[in-house]
Design a protein around this motif. Structure first.
Motif, mmCIF file in Angstrom:
data_model
loop_
_atom_site.group_PDB
_atom_site.id
_atom_site.type_symbol
_atom_site.label_atom_id
_atom_site.label_comp_id
_atom_site.label_asym_id
_atom_site.label_seq_id
_atom_site.Cartn_x
_atom_site.Cartn_y
_atom_site.Cartn_z
ATOM 1 N N THR A 184 -25.279 53.410 0.690
ATOM 2 C CA THR A 184 -26.419 53.246 1.535
ATOM 3 C C THR A 184 -25.981 52.845 2.960
ATOM 4 O O THR A 184 -26.642 53.447 4.087
ATOM 5 C CB THR A 184 -27.366 52.065 1.252
ATOM 6 O OG1 THR A 184 -27.788 52.446 -0.192
ATOM 7 C CG2 THR A 184 -28.504 51.667 2.039
ATOM 8 N N ASP A 185 -25.041 52.206 3.348
ATOM 9 C CA ASP A 185 -24.433 51.692 4.870
ATOM 10 C C ASP A 185 -23.993 52.782 5.255
ATOM 11 O O ASP A 185 -24.282 53.051 6.490
ATOM 12 C CB ASP A 185 -23.424 50.643 4.518
ATOM 13 C CG ASP A 185 -23.400 49.842 5.640
ATOM 14 O OD1 ASP A 185 -24.505 49.167 6.399
ATOM 15 O OD2 ASP A 185 -22.130 49.687 6.225
ATOM 16 N N THR A 220 -27.128 47.987 6.838
ATOM 17 C CA THR A 220 -27.732 47.650 5.435
ATOM 18 C C THR A 220 -27.906 46.188 5.499
ATOM 19 O O THR A 220 -27.159 45.219 5.592
ATOM 20 C CB THR A 220 -27.112 48.106 4.357
ATOM 21 O OG1 THR A 220 -27.006 49.511 4.575
ATOM 22 C CG2 THR A 220 -28.309 47.977 3.024
ATOM 23 N N TYR A 244 -27.336 55.471 6.002
ATOM 24 C CA TYR A 244 -28.578 54.636 6.270
ATOM 25 C C TYR A 244 -29.377 55.722 6.992
ATOM 26 O O TYR A 244 -30.622 55.743 6.789
ATOM 27 C CB TYR A 244 -28.257 53.308 6.910
ATOM 28 C CG TYR A 244 -28.311 53.098 8.461
ATOM 29 C CD1 TYR A 244 -29.065 53.055 9.306
ATOM 30 C CD2 TYR A 244 -26.808 53.824 8.915
ATOM 31 C CE1 TYR A 244 -28.770 52.991 10.759
ATOM 32 C CE2 TYR A 244 -26.509 53.694 10.217
ATOM 33 C CZ TYR A 244 -27.458 53.432 10.951
ATOM 34 O OH TYR A 244 -27.428 53.107 12.450
#
Length: 575
Positions: free
Chosen positions: A312-313, A127, A316
């Motif tokens: 998110t990471d 990210t 992803y």
């Protein structure tokens, strides 16, 4: 032996940076109740960019203040080409200071980017972080200590309105300000996968330091919306709880106090998360609680950012895949919801941490006042509605046609990365044509406009002559939701409702009654059907039957003399 020297050197440099007071933020140097000014914020990010190759700061267009809008990027790979970034990584986009009197995100993001750069936080593998350090620069330059009357700190802060007194969080669709145009340029450039807009709440008192709005999941689309509602938001809440941070959805109470229940906020496209959702971006509004200490609020904002980055990471690839899949719902010939409302049949309960509320006689007025008793905290189930239902739908056309004279509309399409072409020859095309049947208008100015609402239409399919140079805008593209929200007049934040087409509401040509009397008589004699319709209307409408002036105007408006442009919506749908 040399193999160990480089890691040891890097470790030593990291420890040195983490203990170097050079990188303390203005907030950290103070007493916990002070926020960095615009100048201090930009100077700090320039320092980070100078000392750390993982951080870049760049000017991205002007704002109404005359100052440029800055974009800061953190990428541990030191790559800042977003065409390349989007192939391999997700982008988390953070906006700060849209209301400059709510600066929590400004100070929190300075610390967060610093901690990533110096290695205090583990670098994300998948990210890239992008932030606007201060969005409402004009408001940030207008510093004071009084306008946020209900807010506990910081000591000095900015103002809600921008340099031209616009609320930037109502401007995304209409784009009256340079700030918004520059924001859109950044958003379209980076193609953000997840978005956070940092705010401070106003309203009820309760135990939470942190509240949030997730973009309305029904509106976002079933694929991405279900993921947000069922997986991402619960995971963020759980992660925050593990850090001893309790959260609640934004408290938009049905009655005076939250124990009576509340519903999810629906973010129409005028708002940042409503706008970003049009491009299948997952959005959050962080709303720290105004009555909590500033230092606590900054910490809450920091931790929400970290939880979102971590999720998110880790997810992803799934987020990026679902964004693409979500677009499949919004294709030509498919139905699109223009209006939503809370679905009371799907009410649930939420375990809410509040304070007992009551009323007592006011010391300032002759009435009674609401107050919350912090010595009486409670935890109770309250009614909560987060599901919305569709109440107005439209079929997505194949394309829209816009007459070439509407250059202002085309400028907005360009800014939003919308693809279009121009007709190469004069052409007859079968289209669906709208006329404005009715609308209401707010009585007072609202964000530089007299906003229309409750718009209704009549429509018909016609073959129309279009001119070389008129614009053909296909809907089979990434910005399809933006196009439908903009060009369907019944949409809450349509270009029509924001007054872009108001000239069609004014009749330009008129008649003198004493002259048109002879013309009207001739028209009725030559057209029996027209005469029959007039007589029928007089029989069915008593007031009309008494009003000779209204009758003459009716004849005029049903004749060839009445201008076609009046109330004719100038954007056409290709089916």
């Amino acid at each position: 032996m040399r193999l160990f020297i480089l890691p040891l050197l890097l470790f030593s440099l990291t420890i040195f940076a983490q203990n170097n007071k050079k990188y303390d933020t203005f907030f950290e140097k103070g007493n916990g109740n002070q926020s960095a000014s615009y100048q201090e914020t930009i100077a700090y990010f320039k320092l980070l960019a100078k000392d750390f190759p993982t951080i870049q700061i760049k000017e991205m267009g002007l704002t109404d203040s005359g100052e440029p809008l800055h974009m800061v990027v953190y990428n541990p790979d030191k790559e800042f080409d977003f065409d390349k970034i989007q192939k391999n990584k997700a982008v988390l986009f953070i906006n700060n200071g849209i209301h400059a009197g709510e600066p929590d995100g400004i100070d929190a993001t300075m610390q967060f980017c610093r901690d990533l750069a110096i290695g205090k936080l583990k670098a994300p593998k998948n990210t890239v972080l992008v932030t606007i350090p201060v969005y409402n620069i004009g408001g940030a330059l207008n510093r004071n200590s009084t306008t946020r009357a209900n807010q506990d700190g910081p000591e000095i802060y900015g103002f809600r309105g921008n340099a031209r007194n616009y609320d930037l969080n109502r401007d995304l669709m209409k784009s009256d300000t340079r700030n918004t145009k520059s924001f859109v340029e950044i958003f379209q450039k980076i193609n953000a996968d997840v978005f956070i807009d940092n705010h401070v709440s106003n309203g009820s008192d309760y135990q939470y330091k942190l509240t949030y709005i997730m973009t309305q999941h029904n509106k976002l689309g079933t694929v991405l919306g279900d993921f947000l509602n069922d997986e991402m938001m619960p995971a963020l809440v759980k992660d925050l709880q593990q850090k001893k941070i309790e959260t609640t959805p934004y408290v938009d109470s049905f009655k005076d106090t939250p124990d009576k229940g509340f519903g999810q906020f629906v973010d129409s496209p005028r708002y940042t998360t409503g706008y970003t959702s049009l491009f299948n971006t997952i959005g959050f509004v962080v709303e720290t609680h105004m009555l909590k200490k500033y230092a606590e609020r900054v910490k809450m904002t920091y931790e929400y950012t970290k939880s979102t980055l971590d999720f998110t990471d880790a997810n992803y690839q799934k987020i990026k895949a679902l964004r693409v899949k979500n677009m499949e719902q919004y294709q030509p010939k498919k139905s699109y919801t223009l209006k939503w409302e809370l679905d009371s049949t799907k009410a649930a309960t939420f375990s809410f941490l509040g304070y007992e509320a009551s009323y007592k006689k006011s010391d300032a007025t002759t009435g009674n006042r609401l107050y919350y008793d912090r010595s009486k905290p409670y935890k109770k189930d309250v009614p909560y509605i987060k599901e919305f239902k569709s109440v107005k739908e439209v079929v997505i056309p194949t394309a829209y046609i816009i007459p070439r004279g509407y250059w202002n509309i085309i400028d907005l399409l360009k800014n939003n990365n919308i693809s279009y072409s121009q007709l190469k020859n004069d052409t007859i095309i079968e289209v669906e044509s709208y006329r404005i049947a009715d609308f209401k208008t707010v009585p007072n100015a609202y964000e530089g406009h007299y906003l229309h609402y409750n718009t209704s239409l009549t429509s018909k399919n016609v073959k129309m002559a279009f001119t070389k140079g008129d614009y053909l805008v296909p809907t089979n593209q990434k910005g399809v939701k933006y196009l439908v929200e903009a060009f369907e007049p019944e949409g809450v934040d349509s270009f029509f409702n924001w007054n872009f087409f108001d000239p069609i509401l004014q009749q330009k040509e008129h008649y003198s009654e004493y002259i048109f009397e002879d013309t009207a008589s001739k028209l009725l004699k030559e057209n029996p059907q027209l005469k029959t319709e007039l007589e029928t209307k007089k029989q069915n409408d008593r007031e009309f039957a008494k009003n000779s002036q209204a009758q003459l105007n009716w004849i005029y408006k049903n004749s060839v003399h009445y201008e076609k442009a009046h109330m004719q919506y100038p954007v056409y749908r290709v089916l």
